[in-house]
Design an enzyme around this catalytic site. Structure first.
Site, PDB file in Angstrom:
ATOM      1  N   LYS A  50      41.207  28.946  39.438  1.00 15.24           N
ATOM      2  CA  LYS A  50      42.245  29.854  39.948  1.00 15.24           C
ATOM      3  C   LYS A  50      43.425  29.054  40.493  1.00 15.24           C
ATOM      4  CE  LYS A  50      38.783  33.389  40.802  1.00 15.24           C
ATOM      5  NZ  LYS A  50      37.794  33.949  41.710  1.00 15.24           N
ATOM      6  N   GLN A  94      36.312  34.224  47.867  1.00 14.26           N
ATOM      7  CA  GLN A  94      35.457  33.914  46.719  1.00 14.26           C
ATOM      8  C   GLN A  94      34.018  34.379  46.983  1.00 14.26           C
ATOM      9  OE1 GLN A  94      36.375  32.644  43.655  1.00 14.26           O
ATOM     10  NE2 GLN A  94      34.266  33.103  43.097  1.00 14.26           N
ATOM     11  N   ASP A 117      42.034  41.035  44.665  1.00 16.17           N
ATOM     12  CA  ASP A 117      40.784  41.277  43.933  1.00 16.17           C
ATOM     13  C   ASP A 117      40.641  42.761  43.578  1.00 16.17           C
ATOM     14  OD1 ASP A 117      39.202  39.128  43.233  1.00 16.17           O
ATOM     15  OD2 ASP A 117      38.315  38.908  45.232  1.00 16.17           O
TER      16      ASP A 117
END
Ligand code: NAP
Length: 288
Positions: A50, A94, A117
């Site tokens: 990422k 994460q 997200d």
């Protein structure tokens, strides 16, 4: 005729080109904060990918790498600061977090406009309302973009989604059934009595169960489009490292499907690209 492979890397590269243009005219540099707790090797790889993608696109990234024993209250304090930081457009935690941490309540704390997200209840709820211009969870959004990119016609088609998680299966089903997309959707889960029969009715089959190579060619209608979301590590003694990545779809499905996404190189790169897209959307909406 064997299936045509749906190249997620090429689709992600096209999306990245589009994002670079949007970033070049954005009034501020998009800025993403990535929080990782502990040393899970797979998570470290995902975070690295990422951050590398941010660098390729010119998105600023700030990483918070925290020890496994980090307390819930410490994370809450970090999130409060990030929510208030006007120079920051996206916050990513994460997953998975160590088991002593409550991932759900931390997600609930993220300011919805910075929830890149797309897991905050506000953002998931907007999908139910058909408001699809916000933060959509990256994996199902990536699948939709792959289907659009490859010209798959969804309107009036029968779609079956295997899996009903809040982050993949459920939003995937809602996106396929949304007005304007217009598929007719069935969700298959672990309690579905005859999953093979359900899957055999699908024009579009999306597998997101986390069960390596569960979907074999006898589950698939000839000519169906099959998207494999699964990423599973399976043992493979022929490889030096002793394992390989497998999807939820068996390779023999390529004998019957018309289009099929590979693992790796399918949905994975699209998930990262859609995270970048959400970050750019957040920066644009906060500064126009
Ligand atoms: P999850 O939270 O474990 O959900 C799995 C879903 O599959 C559940 O709804 C479960 O049903 C269903 N399921 C499990 N076994 C089944 C079976 N035998 N038959 C029918 N349904 C079954 O997993 P997830 O987070 O959605 O992820 C699914 C897969 O996608 C995993 O392999 C994950 O690694 C992968 N993934 C990939 C990406 C990417 O970027 N490519 C991103 C996210 C996830 P119940 O609800 O009844 O338990």
């Amino acid at each position: 005729m064997p299936a045509v492979w749906l190249d997620g890397k090429a689709c992600a590269a096209d999306l990245e080109e589009n994002l670079k243009q949007r970033i070049s005219i954005c009034k501020t540099q998009p800025h993403l904060a990535v929080i990782i707790v502990g040393d899970d090797p797979a998570s470290l790889v995902y975070v690295r990918n990422k951050i590398l993608c941010c660098e390729r696109l010119g998105i600023k990234s700030t990483q918070f790498k925290l020890p496994t024993e980090t307390k819930q209250t410490e994370l809450e304090d970090i999130l409060k600061g990030l929510n208030e930081d006007a120079t920051l457009h996206g916050i990513l935690i994460q997953s998975p977090l160590p088991s002593h941490l409550d991932e759900g309540s931390l997600t609930d704390m993220i300011e919805p406009t910075k929830d890149v997200d797309g897991f905050h209840p506000v953002n998931l709820g907007k999908i139910v309302q058909g408001r699809l211009n916000g933060m959509i969870p990256c994996t199902p959004a990536g699948v939709m973009e792959m289907l659009r990119w490859s010209g798959v016609d969804l309107a009036g088609k029968k779609a079956v989604v295997i899996g009903r998680s809040f982050n993949v299966g459920m939003p995937q089903a809602l996106l396929l059934a949304a007005k304007g997309i217009d598929s007719t959707v069935t969700i298959v889960h672990s309690k579905t009595p005859q999953p093979i029969l359900e899957c055999l009715s699908a024009d579009i089959l999306i597998a997101a169960a986390g069960r390596p190579e569960m979907v074999t060619k006898d589950w698939v209608k000839p000519g169906a489009v099959v998207i494999d979301v699964g990423i599973n590590r399976v043992s493979d003694t022929t490889r030096e490292r002793g394992w390989r990545l497998a999807g939820d779809v068996h390779p023999n499905v390529s004998e019957v499907a018309s289009i099929m996404s590979p693992v790796p190189g399918g949905v994975g790169p699209m998930t990262v690209a859609m995270l970048m897209a959400n970050t750019v959307t957040s920066a644009e909406s906060q500064h126009y």
